[in-house]
Each structure stands twice: as C-alpha cells, then as structure tokens.
Design a protein around this motif. Structure first.
Motif, PDB file in Angstrom:
ATOM      1  N   MET A  41      -3.614 -36.930   9.543  1.00 10.92           N
ATOM      2  CA  MET A  41      -2.493 -36.456   9.040  1.00 10.92           C
ATOM      3  C   MET A  41      -1.454 -36.758  10.112  1.00 10.92           C
ATOM      4  O   MET A  41      -0.379 -36.903   9.899  1.00 10.92           O
ATOM      5  CB  MET A  41      -2.434 -35.130   8.452  1.00 10.92           C
ATOM      6  N   ALA A  42      -1.815 -36.289  11.349  1.00 12.85           N
ATOM      7  CA  ALA A  42      -0.968 -36.362  12.479  1.00 12.85           C
ATOM      8  C   ALA A  42      -0.450 -37.833  12.819  1.00 12.85           C
ATOM      9  O   ALA A  42       0.685 -37.993  12.979  1.00 12.85           O
ATOM     10  CB  ALA A  42      -1.329 -35.681  13.725  1.00 12.85           C
ATOM     11  N   GLU A  43      -1.314 -38.675  12.567  1.00 16.57           N
ATOM     12  CA  GLU A  43      -1.156 -40.024  13.009  1.00 16.57           C
ATOM     13  C   GLU A  43      -0.002 -40.741  11.972  1.00 16.57           C
ATOM     14  O   GLU A  43       0.643 -41.678  12.374  1.00 16.57           O
ATOM     15  CB  GLU A  43      -2.400 -40.987  13.250  1.00 16.57           C
ATOM     16  N   THR A  44      -0.200 -40.379  10.910  1.00 16.41           N
ATOM     17  CA  THR A  44       0.479 -41.063   9.618  1.00 16.41           C
ATOM     18  C   THR A  44       1.977 -40.555   9.889  1.00 16.41           C
ATOM     19  O   THR A  44       2.995 -41.054   9.497  1.00 16.41           O
ATOM     20  CB  THR A  44       0.032 -40.523   8.386  1.00 16.41           C
ATOM     21  N   THR A  45       2.171 -39.247  10.707  1.00 12.46           N
ATOM     22  CA  THR A  45       3.384 -39.056  10.801  1.00 12.46           C
ATOM     23  C   THR A  45       4.037 -39.304  12.487  1.00 12.46           C
ATOM     24  O   THR A  45       5.058 -38.867  12.797  1.00 12.46           O
ATOM     25  CB  THR A  45       3.897 -37.525  10.714  1.00 12.46           C
ATOM     26  N   GLY A  46       3.323 -40.059  13.067  1.00 10.05           N
ATOM     27  CA  GLY A  46       3.655 -40.846  14.338  1.00 10.05           C
ATOM     28  C   GLY A  46       3.268 -39.783  15.607  1.00 10.05           C
ATOM     29  O   GLY A  46       3.711 -39.933  16.387  1.00 10.05           O
ATOM     30  N   ARG A  47       2.394 -38.799  15.221  1.00  8.88           N
ATOM     31  CA  ARG A  47       2.181 -37.962  16.133  1.00  8.88           C
ATOM     32  C   ARG A  47       0.720 -38.104  16.743  1.00  8.88           C
ATOM     33  O   ARG A  47      -0.125 -38.658  15.991  1.00  8.88           O
ATOM     34  CB  ARG A  47       2.281 -36.349  15.820  1.00  8.88           C
ATOM     35  N   THR A  48       0.269 -37.797  17.863  1.00  7.29           N
ATOM     36  CA  THR A  48      -1.208 -37.899  18.266  1.00  7.29           C
ATOM     37  C   THR A  48      -1.529 -36.593  18.550  1.00  7.29           C
ATOM     38  O   THR A  48      -2.949 -36.317  18.747  1.00  7.29           O
ATOM     39  CB  THR A  48      -1.167 -38.274  19.918  1.00  7.29           C
ATOM     40  N   LYS A  49      -0.724 -35.399  18.415  1.00  9.24           N
ATOM     41  CA  LYS A  49      -1.469 -34.040  18.610  1.00  9.24           C
ATOM     42  C   LYS A  49      -1.515 -33.486  17.209  1.00  9.24           C
ATOM     43  O   LYS A  49      -0.685 -33.512  16.505  1.00  9.24           O
ATOM     44  CB  LYS A  49      -0.725 -33.327  19.473  1.00  9.24           C
TER      45      LYS A  49
END
Length: 102
Positions: A63-71
């Motif tokens: 979910m985080a990666e789909t919004t461009g976050r790593t955390k």
C-alpha cells in the motif's frame, strides 16, 4: 510419554511485546514502519493475534509503495485492516453465515 504430561503455562503478549516483535520482524523483512504505525499494529494485535499483525506488514508495504512511499504509515495499516480479516473474525463471520459467504 512423560513429556505429554507436562503443562507449560503461557501468558498473552502485552501490547509493548507485540510492538517489539513486529518491529524485529519488519527489520528482518527490510520494511520501514513509522513508530505510530507500530503502536497501531500493537493495538490491533491485542484484539486479534500477533500472527495477524505480522502478516499485515507485507500488504501494508505494498500500500505504501503504490503511493510512492517506502515507510508504512498508520493509514496503510488501517486500510489493510479494513481489507483483511484475522482468523477469529473470519471464523465468526463464517459461523454466522451458516456455512455460506454472503
């Protein structure tokens, strides 16, 4: 046969212990989790299980990666918790539905 007669009492994990174990697991899986998200995972684990909490890490990372976050954030955890059921909730839903999912 004597080993089958031994009863070992265990106690449920505390929220703090769940947070610590989940943090270790996240480190092993190379997943970054915000502190407040770890606290939320501990709360969820106290009402469900440690297994469910640990299993939430991978979908929350996605979910985080789909919004461009790593955390992983609290919002990621909340979304994953809405999407999936723990074993107890799943069994309860199944027992209430008379064997059929509606």
């Amino acid at each position: 046969l004597l080993d089958r007669m031994l009863i070992v009492r265990t106690h449920p994990y505390t929220v703090e212990e769940m947070v610590h174990i989940t943090s270790i697991r996240a480190t092993v899986e190379n997943v970054e989790v915000e502190e407040d998200a770890l606290a939320l995972l501990g709360e969820i684990g106290s009402r469900t299980s440690l297994r469910y909490t640990v299993q939430m890490l991978t979908p929350a990372r996605i979910m985080a990666e789909t919004t461009g976050r790593t955390k992983i954030t609290q919002e990621d955890i909340r979304q994953v918790d809405k999407l999936f059921l723990d074993g107890k909730a799943s069994a309860k839903l199944l027992s209430q539905s008379e064997g059929f999912m509606k």
